[in-house]
Design an enzyme around this catalytic site. Structure first.
Site, PDB file in Angstrom:
ATOM      1  N   ASP A 103       0.885  -1.152   0.000  1.00  0.00           N
ATOM      2  CA  ASP A 103       0.000   0.000   0.000  1.00  0.00           C
ATOM      3  C   ASP A 103       0.930   1.211   0.000  1.00  0.00           C
ATOM      4  OD1 ASP A 103       0.731   0.415   2.684  1.00  0.00           O
ATOM      5  OD2 ASP A 103      -1.213  -0.187   3.479  1.00  0.00           O
ATOM      6  N   CYS A 104       0.370   2.408  -0.010  1.00  0.00           N
ATOM      7  CA  CYS A 104       1.228   3.582  -0.216  1.00  0.00           C
ATOM      8  C   CYS A 104       2.328   3.688   0.830  1.00  0.00           C
ATOM      9  CB  CYS A 104       0.401   4.861  -0.291  1.00  0.00           C
ATOM     10  SG  CYS A 104      -0.447   5.342   1.230  1.00  0.00           S
ATOM     11  N   SER A 105       1.988   3.489   2.084  1.00  0.00           N
ATOM     12  CA  SER A 105       2.996   3.709   3.133  1.00  0.00           C
ATOM     13  C   SER A 105       3.956   2.534   3.277  1.00  0.00           C
ATOM     14  CB  SER A 105       2.331   4.047   4.465  1.00  0.00           C
ATOM     15  OG  SER A 105       1.375   3.075   4.814  1.00  0.00           O
ATOM     16  N   SER A 140       1.248   6.421   6.777  1.00  0.00           N
ATOM     17  CA  SER A 140       1.554   7.733   6.199  1.00  0.00           C
ATOM     18  C   SER A 140       1.490   8.828   7.269  1.00  0.00           C
ATOM     19  CB  SER A 140       0.603   8.051   5.040  1.00  0.00           C
ATOM     20  OG  SER A 140      -0.746   7.980   5.447  1.00  0.00           O
ATOM     21  N   HIS A 190      -2.529   9.471   2.300  1.00  0.00           N
ATOM     22  CA  HIS A 190      -1.753   8.963   1.167  1.00  0.00           C
ATOM     23  C   HIS A 190      -0.366   9.597   1.183  1.00  0.00           C
ATOM     24  CE1 HIS A 190      -1.033   7.067  -2.651  1.00  0.00           C
ATOM     25  NE2 HIS A 190      -0.729   8.219  -3.214  1.00  0.00           N
ATOM     26  N   HIS A 239       4.264   6.145  -6.619  1.00  0.00           N
ATOM     27  CA  HIS A 239       3.390   5.755  -5.503  1.00  0.00           C
ATOM     28  C   HIS A 239       2.525   4.570  -5.907  1.00  0.00           C
ATOM     29  CE1 HIS A 239      -0.393   8.059  -6.988  1.00  0.00           C
ATOM     30  NE2 HIS A 239       0.464   7.921  -7.981  1.00  0.00           N
TER      31      HIS A 239
END
Length: 130
Positions: free
Chosen positions: A31-33, A51, A90, A102
């Protein structure tokens, strides 16, 4: 330059599937983080898992002064009306030329996106950790 090495590492994972709440320190899904945590960690920069926790690290940078390797933080529809750090939903890494690396729900994979008017409208802040 260290930022360039981090970006190169991240680009190796373009196309890797997005899965919300992916486990940290693995490369099958992100995932993004977890993606940001992983690519910075490979280069000895330890970031926390979420995040919001990542936003607590580094030096604040205005959008006009962002450089390659800076972390970009955004809000989401679900977090738009929240206050302070809880607004963040995000994170991405700035790679230059008005682009970021990303992964997110809409793209469903690690990808490069232009920082278009939508992303600018949900931008919360940037941090320099390199």
């Amino acid at each position: 330059m260290r930022a360039d090495q981090i970006i190169l590492t991240g680009k190796q994972y373009i196309g890797t599937p997005y899965v919300f709440n992916s486990p940290p320190y693995q490369t099958k899904t992100f995932d993004c983080s977890s993606f940001i945590q992983y690519i910075f960690g490979v280069h000895g920069i330890n970031l926390r898992r979420s995040s919001r926790q990542q936003f607590k690290k580094g030096v604040p940078v205005s959008f006009k002064k962002i450089k390659r390797g800076d972390l970009l933080f955004f809000t989401t529809k679900a977090r738009l009306n929240r206050k302070g750090i809880s607004k963040i939903g995000h994170v991405a890494i700035y790679i230059g030329n008005n682009q970021m690396l990303h992964t997110h729900r809409q793209g469903k994979k690690v990808m490069i996106s232009e920082i278009n008017p939508y992303w600018k409208s949900v931008f919360v802040g940037a941090k320099r950790v390199v």
